[in-house]
Write a protein that holds these residues in place. Structure first.
Motif, short mmCIF file in Angstrom:
data_model
loop_
_atom_site.label_atom_id
_atom_site.label_comp_id
_atom_site.label_asym_id
_atom_site.label_seq_id
_atom_site.Cartn_x
_atom_site.Cartn_y
_atom_site.Cartn_z
N GLU A 71 -25.17 2.50 -95.47
CA GLU A 71 -26.02 2.67 -96.66
C GLU A 71 -26.54 4.10 -96.76
O GLU A 71 -26.65 4.65 -97.85
CB GLU A 71 -27.19 1.69 -96.63
CG GLU A 71 -26.81 0.22 -96.77
CD GLU A 71 -26.32 -0.39 -95.46
OE1 GLU A 71 -26.36 0.32 -94.44
OE2 GLU A 71 -25.89 -1.56 -95.48
N CYS A 445 -31.37 -7.56 -94.13
CA CYS A 445 -31.11 -6.15 -94.46
C CYS A 445 -31.82 -5.26 -93.45
O CYS A 445 -33.04 -5.34 -93.29
CB CYS A 445 -31.60 -5.85 -95.89
SG CYS A 445 -31.47 -4.11 -96.34
N GLY A 477 -36.36 -9.79 -94.55
CA GLY A 477 -36.24 -8.57 -95.34
C GLY A 477 -37.19 -8.64 -96.53
O GLY A 477 -37.21 -9.64 -97.25
N CYS A 483 -30.31 -3.83 -100.71
CA CYS A 483 -29.96 -5.26 -100.66
C CYS A 483 -30.21 -5.95 -102.00
O CYS A 483 -30.23 -7.18 -102.07
CB CYS A 483 -30.72 -5.97 -99.55
SG CYS A 483 -32.52 -5.94 -99.73
N TYR A 488 -31.42 -9.51 -97.90
CA TYR A 488 -30.24 -9.83 -97.10
C TYR A 488 -29.10 -8.85 -97.40
O TYR A 488 -28.91 -8.43 -98.55
CB TYR A 488 -29.74 -11.25 -97.39
CG TYR A 488 -30.71 -12.34 -97.03
CD1 TYR A 488 -30.84 -12.80 -95.72
CD2 TYR A 488 -31.50 -12.95 -98.01
CE1 TYR A 488 -31.72 -13.81 -95.40
CE2 TYR A 488 -32.39 -13.97 -97.69
CZ TYR A 488 -32.49 -14.40 -96.38
OH TYR A 488 -33.36 -15.40 -96.07
N LYS A 489 -28.33 -8.50 -96.39
CA LYS A 489 -27.16 -7.65 -96.56
C LYS A 489 -26.11 -8.04 -95.53
O LYS A 489 -26.31 -7.87 -94.33
CB LYS A 489 -27.55 -6.19 -96.37
CG LYS A 489 -26.45 -5.19 -96.71
CD LYS A 489 -26.21 -5.12 -98.20
CE LYS A 489 -25.19 -4.03 -98.53
NZ LYS A 489 -24.87 -4.01 -99.97
#
Length: 556
Positions: A71, A445, A477, A483, A488-489
């Motif tokens: 990221e 995330c 997260g 995300c 969430y990721k």
């Protein structure tokens, strides 16, 4: 193309001559030709970087072993990374840090990056090889990819592909953006759906649907036609469901979209399943198995004969687990054949068959043909009925290893399902090696992860031991841009691996209940889905809510 300012810096250090550098300057605009410096006999990249750091009063850091989140690397568009030879390596709320090997870019890059990101920026110098390694980890953005989508058509395509008809540039651009966004966001499915008043696009990311676009309703007929043309469907047929496939090169990577159209009340809905072979994880050690689970699964698939079953709902990663097992078993001395509906990924060295019911090539027909092809290992996409089950069991009992899937809630329920199909208990006992049940939990995330206050009583109620509940930290997260505000990721698999031990076989022969088989398997060392999910919570990989929802049927 290599920059004149950089040429001056290199030649002034005496590590390369102007004549040598002229060769590097020949190339396309978007190539990083400076990498070729590494092949020059007198070029010492670390010495060069330190000399530059001293001359330009910059900090030198060797980033060879640095691990920068994807990221962060993708914060800057790839065209700007190439233009300014600068890669983002760290970001906070107020500052961005970039790594470069070319100190001459710093002044211009600082001004543009400050205007773009509205943050303080700083630069550090690094060696070219570590910069190159980081550069290879950058994911292209939608804007980078949108004009770099190539249909696999014409001379590059199989005979059954035709060229797309001309449609307005606006529609082509919109469809390209849709396909690129699904690829960048790692969506498993794209939903293009009409309703009475709106026309919307949703992507399934990490198991959940997210709306990403709501184009004008007037674009709907053209967008649907464009997608159907690309998928080689009949655009004049709007009354029947159709299936097709779009083959593309996105950023140079081959990508397949499996396309399905469905007539609805207000027009055709199109769903595209993204099949990206570069994301296929074939290393079993990275799937999410715990060490003892992986040992039990490998023991089952490395036996010379028998049946290994993978169970779980649609979209739980069963195909990936089976493909990883096939990759493990794919050696020159094994003849492997698969029957799939449809084949999702091409595996080199394996004979893969697409089931086609309309011509009589069903799972039973394919399995019967495999048995006349001198097989060692057979994979059948799914055991759906007694006929397929009986042939699979027969193959497993006659010296073949059989891999397949079933739709059941957990591993012990798979035994009951086989018995309910009509397969005799003594055949099930003789054929079964191992059963794997699995689910996918969304990962927290890492960019916005924070600790969440949960009482020990709540943890105990979810399944933690009282002693553990006092020590465990639970995370979630809070939601961020990376995300998409979900917290969430990515996803991680949880498993339940049931080895068919002597005591489990005895229970099957006695037609014992699923609960009895499950209790015995736990006594024999099986970790249930809930236990595995809670382990992921304790490791800080997923949330307590995800763990509970993905093992809701697990009451032991």
């Amino acid at each position: 193309m290599i920059r004149k300012e950089f040429i001056d810096i290199v030649t002034n250090t005496g590590m390369a001559t102007l004549k040598e550098l002229r060769r590097l300057a020949l190339g396309k605009e978007d190539e990083i030709n400076e990498f070729e410096l590494l092949a020059m006999p007198y070029f010492d990249e670390n010495k060069f970087a330190k000399l530059c750091a001293d001359k330009f009063s910059m900090t030198f850091i060797d980033l060879t072993n640095a691990k920068v989140p994807t990221e962060t690397l993708s914060t800057l568009k790839k065209r700007l990374v190439i233009k300014y030879r600068s890669i983002p390596i760290q970001k906070t709320g107020t500052k961005l840090t970039f790594a470069t090997f070319d100190p001459s870019v710093v002044t211009d890059a600082s001004k543009e990056f400050q205007d773009t990101f509205k943050k303080q920026v700083e630069f550090i110098l690094t060696n070219i090889s570590s910069w190159k390694k980081l550069y290879g980890g950058i994911k292209e953005s939608v804007d980078d990819l949108i004009n770099n989508i190539q249909e696999v058509t014409g001379s590059n395509a199989p005979d059954d592909y035709i060229r797309a008809e001309d449609i307005s540039d606006d529609v082509v651009t919109f469809v390209n953006r849709l396909l690129a966004e699904a690829y960048v966001k790692k969506a498993s499915d794209s939903h293009v759906e009409p309703s009475e008043k709106i026309f919307r696009v949703r992507l399934r990311v990490d198991g959940g649907l997210v709306e990403v676009a709501q184009p004008p309703k007037s674009m709907m007929p053209s967008v649907l036609s464009r997608l159907k043309i690309m998928a080689q469907m009949d655009i004049s047929e709007k009354r029947k469901p159709q299936d097709g496939r779009i083959k593309l090169l996105i950023g140079g990577s081959p990508i397949d979209y499996r396309v399905s159209s469905l007539p609805t009340l207000f027009g055709e809905k199109i769903v595209m399943r993204l099949l990206d072979s570069s994301n296929l994880q074939l290393d079993m050690t990275k799937l999410g198995f715990e060490p003892k689970q992986l040992e039990a699964f490998k023991d089952g698939i490395h036996r010379p004969y028998g049946m290994c079953l993978v169970t779980g709902p649609t979209g739980s990663g069963k195909t990936t687990t089976l493909y990883s097992a096939l990759a493990e078993l794919n050696t020159p001395d094994n003849n492997i054949s698969t029957a799939e509906d449809p084949v999702e990924f091409n595996l080199e060295g394996i004979n893969q068959v697409n089931v086609k019911k309309d011509v009589g090539l069903t799972f039973p027909a394919a399995l019967k043909a495999f048995l006349r092809q001198d097989p060692d290992i057979i994979m059948v996409g799914e055991i759906r009925d007694l006929e397929v089950g009986e042939i699979a069991v027969e193959a497993a009992l006659t010296g073949h290893l059989v891999l397949s899937t079933l739709h059941t809630n957990d591993a012990p329920a798979t035994v009951t399902r086989l018995l309910n199909m009509g397969i005799e208990p003594f055949l099930v006992v003789a054929a079964l090696n191992v059963i794997v049940a699995q689910r996918l939990c969304r990962k927290i995330c890492v960019n916005c992860r924070e600790e969440k206050k949960v009482t020990p009583a709540e943890l105990v109620a979810c399944g933690f031991a009282p002693a553990s509940a006092e020590k465990i930290k639970v995370y979630h997260g809070k939601g961020c841009d990376i995300c998409n505000k979900t917290g969430y990721k990515g996803r991680v698999a949880i498993y339940e691996v049931l080895s068919v031990t002597a005591k489990v076989r005895e229970l099957i022969l006695r037609n014992a209940s699923t609960d009895d088989i499950k209790k015995q398997a736990i006594r024999d060392g099986m970790k249930t889905l809930r236990m595995c999910a809670l382990t992921k919570v304790a490791q800080g990989l997923t949330t307590l809510e995800e763990a509970v929802s993905n093992s809701a049927s697990d009451n032991l």
